[in-house]
Motif scaffolding. Structure first.
Motif, short mmCIF file in Angstrom:
data_model
loop_
_atom_site.label_atom_id
_atom_site.label_comp_id
_atom_site.label_asym_id
_atom_site.label_seq_id
_atom_site.Cartn_x
_atom_site.Cartn_y
_atom_site.Cartn_z
N THR A 416 -0.16 -6.64 2.81
CA THR A 416 0.83 -5.61 2.67
C THR A 416 1.80 -5.75 3.68
O THR A 416 1.42 -5.72 5.08
CB THR A 416 0.30 -4.18 2.71
OG1 THR A 416 -1.34 -4.39 2.24
CG2 THR A 416 0.97 -3.33 1.91
N ALA A 417 3.29 -5.56 3.44
CA ALA A 417 4.29 -5.84 4.49
C ALA A 417 4.17 -4.66 5.59
O ALA A 417 3.57 -3.56 5.04
CB ALA A 417 5.56 -5.70 3.61
N ALA A 418 4.29 -5.02 6.74
CA ALA A 418 4.22 -4.01 7.94
C ALA A 418 5.61 -3.23 8.09
O ALA A 418 6.19 -3.38 9.10
CB ALA A 418 3.52 -4.51 9.06
N VAL A 419 5.84 -2.44 7.21
CA VAL A 419 7.07 -1.79 7.26
C VAL A 419 6.83 -0.19 6.93
O VAL A 419 5.79 0.19 6.44
CB VAL A 419 7.89 -2.34 6.18
CG1 VAL A 419 8.51 -3.68 6.46
CG2 VAL A 419 7.49 -2.10 4.83
N PRO A 420 7.89 0.72 7.40
CA PRO A 420 7.67 2.06 7.22
C PRO A 420 7.10 2.69 5.76
O PRO A 420 7.56 2.17 4.97
CB PRO A 420 8.85 2.59 7.56
CG PRO A 420 9.40 1.69 8.39
CD PRO A 420 9.15 0.42 7.88
N GLY A 421 6.01 3.42 5.80
CA GLY A 421 5.67 4.07 4.59
C GLY A 421 4.66 3.25 3.71
O GLY A 421 4.58 3.68 2.58
N VAL A 422 4.54 1.92 3.95
CA VAL A 422 3.63 1.39 3.05
C VAL A 422 2.21 1.83 2.90
O VAL A 422 1.49 1.79 1.64
CB VAL A 422 3.58 -0.15 3.17
CG1 VAL A 422 4.80 -0.95 3.15
CG2 VAL A 422 3.08 -0.68 4.51
N GLY A 423 1.80 2.44 4.09
CA GLY A 423 0.36 2.99 4.07
C GLY A 423 0.18 4.04 2.80
O GLY A 423 -0.83 3.90 2.37
N ILE A 424 1.10 4.86 2.54
CA ILE A 424 1.02 5.55 1.36
C ILE A 424 0.88 5.12 -0.02
O ILE A 424 0.01 5.48 -0.93
CB ILE A 424 1.95 6.90 1.53
CG1 ILE A 424 1.50 8.05 0.41
CG2 ILE A 424 3.40 6.20 1.02
CD1 ILE A 424 1.68 9.47 1.55
N VAL A 425 1.58 3.94 -0.23
CA VAL A 425 1.59 3.14 -1.33
C VAL A 425 -0.06 2.50 -1.54
O VAL A 425 -0.61 2.75 -2.42
CB VAL A 425 2.71 2.05 -1.51
CG1 VAL A 425 2.64 1.27 -2.72
CG2 VAL A 425 4.00 2.97 -1.42
N MET A 426 -0.32 2.01 -0.31
CA MET A 426 -1.71 1.43 -0.30
C MET A 426 -2.73 2.62 -0.56
O MET A 426 -3.65 2.28 -1.24
CB MET A 426 -1.95 0.84 0.99
CG MET A 426 -1.47 -0.52 1.11
SD MET A 426 -0.87 -1.01 2.85
CE MET A 426 -2.58 -0.98 3.57
N LEU A 427 -2.48 3.57 0.02
CA LEU A 427 -3.50 4.82 -0.28
C LEU A 427 -3.68 5.09 -2.02
O LEU A 427 -4.91 5.27 -2.26
CB LEU A 427 -2.86 6.31 0.39
CG LEU A 427 -3.75 7.38 -0.04
CD1 LEU A 427 -5.02 7.41 0.74
CD2 LEU A 427 -2.94 8.54 0.94
N ILE A 428 -2.58 4.80 -2.71
CA ILE A 428 -2.65 5.25 -4.12
C ILE A 428 -4.04 4.25 -4.68
O ILE A 428 -4.53 4.61 -5.30
CB ILE A 428 -1.47 4.98 -4.78
CG1 ILE A 428 -0.33 6.03 -4.18
CG2 ILE A 428 -1.57 5.09 -6.39
CD1 ILE A 428 0.92 5.95 -4.61
#
Ligand code: ASP
Length: 485
Positions: A416-428
Motif C-alpha cells: 500500500t502506498a505510504a501517503v497520507p490517509g491510506v491507513g483508514i482505507v486499509m482499515l476498511i
C-alpha cells in the motif's frame, strides 16, 4: 547570504509589514484584531525563514521550532477567520517542499540500489539481506498490531460512547466514509498472492519510474544490479561508478533541500492547523467524544516506538540507542509534519547512512522496501480502531477474530502506498475481514489526520530500526567515530 545579514533583512521586512498594517489600520482597511494577528502570523513566517539560515543549531531543533511556529501561525490566522490566506499563501510552500523530496525519492532509490547491489562481492548476500528484511518487517508489524489490540482491550476506549454520540459521529462522517469504502473496494480487487507478485514485476520499468511504483522500482534495480555483477572482466565498472556518483549527487540534493526544511514544515503545519480551525466547533465535539480512542492509539504507539524499537537496537546491534534516536529525529519530525513515509524516504536514508552509520549497501535496499511494505504504526492503529469500532457498534470480537485482524492488517500493510490517509482505507479491508461493519469508519474519520501524523512517525522509525538491525547483522554499520552525528 550570511546569517546576520539575513537576520537584519528579516527584521527590516517585519518592521515594514507592521508599518504597512498600521497604516491600513489607520485608513480603516483592517480591524485592530486582524492587523495584530496578521502581523503575528507574518512574524512567525519570517522566523521560520530565519531558522532555515541558522546553520549552527542542529537541524532537528530548528525543525521542531519551525513546527511550533507553524502551529502558532495556523492558530493565529484561524482566529481571525483567514484560512484562505493559509490555503493559498502558506500551504503551497509546504507542498513545494514535499514535491522537492518526492522528486528525488525515485532517482535516489534507483541509483543507490543499483550501485549498492552491483558493488556487493557475493550475490548470495542480496538474498540473505532480503530474507532478514522481510522477516523483520513482518515480525515487527505483527508485534505492533498485537500491542495495539492488547492496549485497546485493556483500556476499552469505545465503552464510554453512548448511542446519541455514536449516532452524531456516524452522521458527521457518513459521506466521507462512503468515498473511502469505494476506494477500498477498488484497491482490494484482484489482490491475492499472485496478484501481489504480478504487481511487483513491472512490464515497463520506465512506467514504474514515472509513476513512482516503489516495489517495482526496487525489483528492477535489484535485477539490474545483479546483472551488472555478472558481466565479465570488470566491464560493469564504469556503469557502477556512474550510478554511485549519481547516487552521491542525489544525496547532496537531499542536503540542499533540507536547508529549507524549517520553512517547509512551518507551512505544512500551518496548513493542517488552519484546516482544523475552519471547523473548530464541530471538531471540538468530535475531539471530546474521541479523546479516549485517540489516547489509546497514542499510548500503544508510544509503547511500540519507545520500548520495542530501542530494545531491538539495544539487543541486536552495537549502536547506542541515544545515537540512533538523535540521528533519526529529523526524519521523525518530517514524518509527523508530512504524514507520508514515502515523502520522508530521502531524509530517512540520509539520517540512517550519515547519522547512524549504516552502509548504503543495506540502507539503499532495506529503507525503500520498508517505506512500502512496513507500516507498524498504521497496523497498530488499525488494531485499536477495529476494537473501538466493534465496541461502539456492539459487535463482540472473539480471540480468533482478533488474531485475524493481526494477520489481515499485517498483510494489508504490504504494497500500500505510504501517503497520507491510506491507513483508514486499509482499515476498511481489515474490518470487513473481521466481520465488523465497514461503515463504522465514519466514527473515527474526524480525528484521522492527527493520528496519521503520529503513526507515520512510528512507520518511519520502524523502517530505520529494521534497517539498522539488518545492517548490523551483516557488519554494515560503521562505528561511532566514523559516523557523523
Ligand atoms: N500516512 C502513513 C504513511 O505514509 C500511512 C497511513 O497510516 O495512512 O506512512
Amino acid at each position: 547570504m550570511n546569517t546576520p545579514k539575513m537576520t537584519r533583512l528579516s527584521v527590516a521586512a517585519f518592521a515594514l509589514v507592521v508599518v504597512a498594517l498600521l497604516a491600513a489600520r489607520l485608513a480603516g482597511l483592517v480591524g485592530t484584531d486582524r492587523a495584530i494577528h496578521l502581523a503575528l502570523a507574518i512574524g512567525f513566517g519570517l522566523a521560520s525563514v530565519w531558522l532555515s539560515l541558522l546553520g549552527r543549531i542542529a537541524l532537528h531543533w530548528r525543525i521542531l521550532a519551525a513546527m511550533l511556529l507553524g502551529v502558532a501561525c495556523g492558530v493565529t490566522l484561524a482566529q481571525v477567520g483567514a484560512p484562505e490566506l493559509v490555503r493559498q499563501g502558506i500551504a503551497p510552500l509546504g507542498a513545494l517542499f514535499l514535491n522537492l523530496l518526492k522528486m528525488i525519492a525515485v532517482p535516489l532509490v534507483l541509483f543507490s540500489l543499483v550501485a549498492g547491489v552491483a558493488s556487493l562481492e557475493d550475490s548470495a548476500k542480496v538474498g540473505r539481506i532480503g530474507g532478514k528484511t522481510v522477516a523483520l518487517y513482518l515480525g515487527t508489524t505483527a508485534v505492533a498490531i498485537t500491542i495495539g489490540l492488547l492496549v485497546a482491550n485493556l483500556l476499552q476506549p469505545g465503552s464510554g460512547i453512548d448511542s446519541t454520540t455514536r449516532d452524531a459521529l456516524m452522521a458527521s462522517g457518513q459521506a466521507e466514509a462512503g468515498t473511502k469504502i469505494a476506494a477500498a473496494r477498488q484497491s482490494s480487487e484482484g489482490v491475492g498472492l499472485l496478484g501481489f507478485l504480478l504487481g511487483i514485476v513491472p512490464s515497463n520499468p520506465f512506467r514504474a519510474l514515472a509513476t513512482g511504483e516503489m516495489l517495482q522500482i526496487v525489483f528492477f534495480a535489484l535485477l539490474l544490479g545483479v546483472a551488472l555483477t555478472r558481466l565479465p572482466g570488470g566491464a560493469a565498472k564504469p556503469v557502477v561508478d556512474l550510478f554511485q556518483r549519481l547516487s552521491d549527487a542525489v544525496i547532496e540534493m537531499v542536503h540542499l533541500i533540507m536547508r529549507i526544511a524549517p520553512i517547509g514544515v512551518f507551512a505544512l503545519l500551518a496548513g493542517v492547523v488552519a484546516q482544523f480551525g475552519e471547523d473548530a466547533a464541530r471538531l471540538g465535539d468530535v475531539l471530546t467524544a474521541l479523546l479516549g480512542y485517540m489516547a489509546t492509539v497514542v499510548i500503544a504507539l508510544l509503547i511500540h516506538g519507545a520500548i520495542v524499537y530501542p530494545l531491538l537496537i539495544r539487543t541486536l546491534t552495537k549502536v547506542p540507542v541515544r545515537r540512533f534516536l538523535r540521528a533519526i529525529t529529523p526524519a521523525q519530525l518530517l514524518a509527523f509534519s508530512s504524514s507520508s513515509s514515502a515523502a520522508t524516504l530521502p531524509v530517512t536514508i540520509d539520517c540512517v547512512e550519515k547519522g547512524v552509520g549504516v552502509d548504503d549497501e543495506a540502507s539503499s535496499f532495506v529503507l525503500p522496501l520498508g517505506a512500502t511494505i512496513n507500516m507498524d504504526g498504521t497496523g497498530l492503529y488499525q488494531g485499536v480502531a477495529a476494537i473501538f469500532i466493534a465496541t461502539v457498534l456492539q459487535v463482540d470480537l472473539t480471540l480468533v477474530q482478533q488474531l485475524e485482524i493481526v494477520l489481515t492488517a499485517t498483510l494489508a500493510s504490504i504494497g500500500t502506498a505510504a501517503v497520507p490517509g491510506v491507513g483508514i482505507v486499509m482499515l476498511i479491508i481489515v474490518l470487513r475481514q473481521a466481520g465488523i461493519p465497514e461503515e463504522g469508519i465514519a466514527l473515527i474519520l474526524g480525528v484521522d489526520r492527527p493520528l496519521d501524523m503520529c503513526r507515520t512517525v512510528v512507520n518511519v522509525t520502524g523502517d530505520a530500526t529494521v534497517c539498522t538491525v539488518v545492517a548490523a547483522s551483516e557488519g554494515l554499520v560503521r562505528d561511532e567515530e566514523t559516523a557523523a552525528t
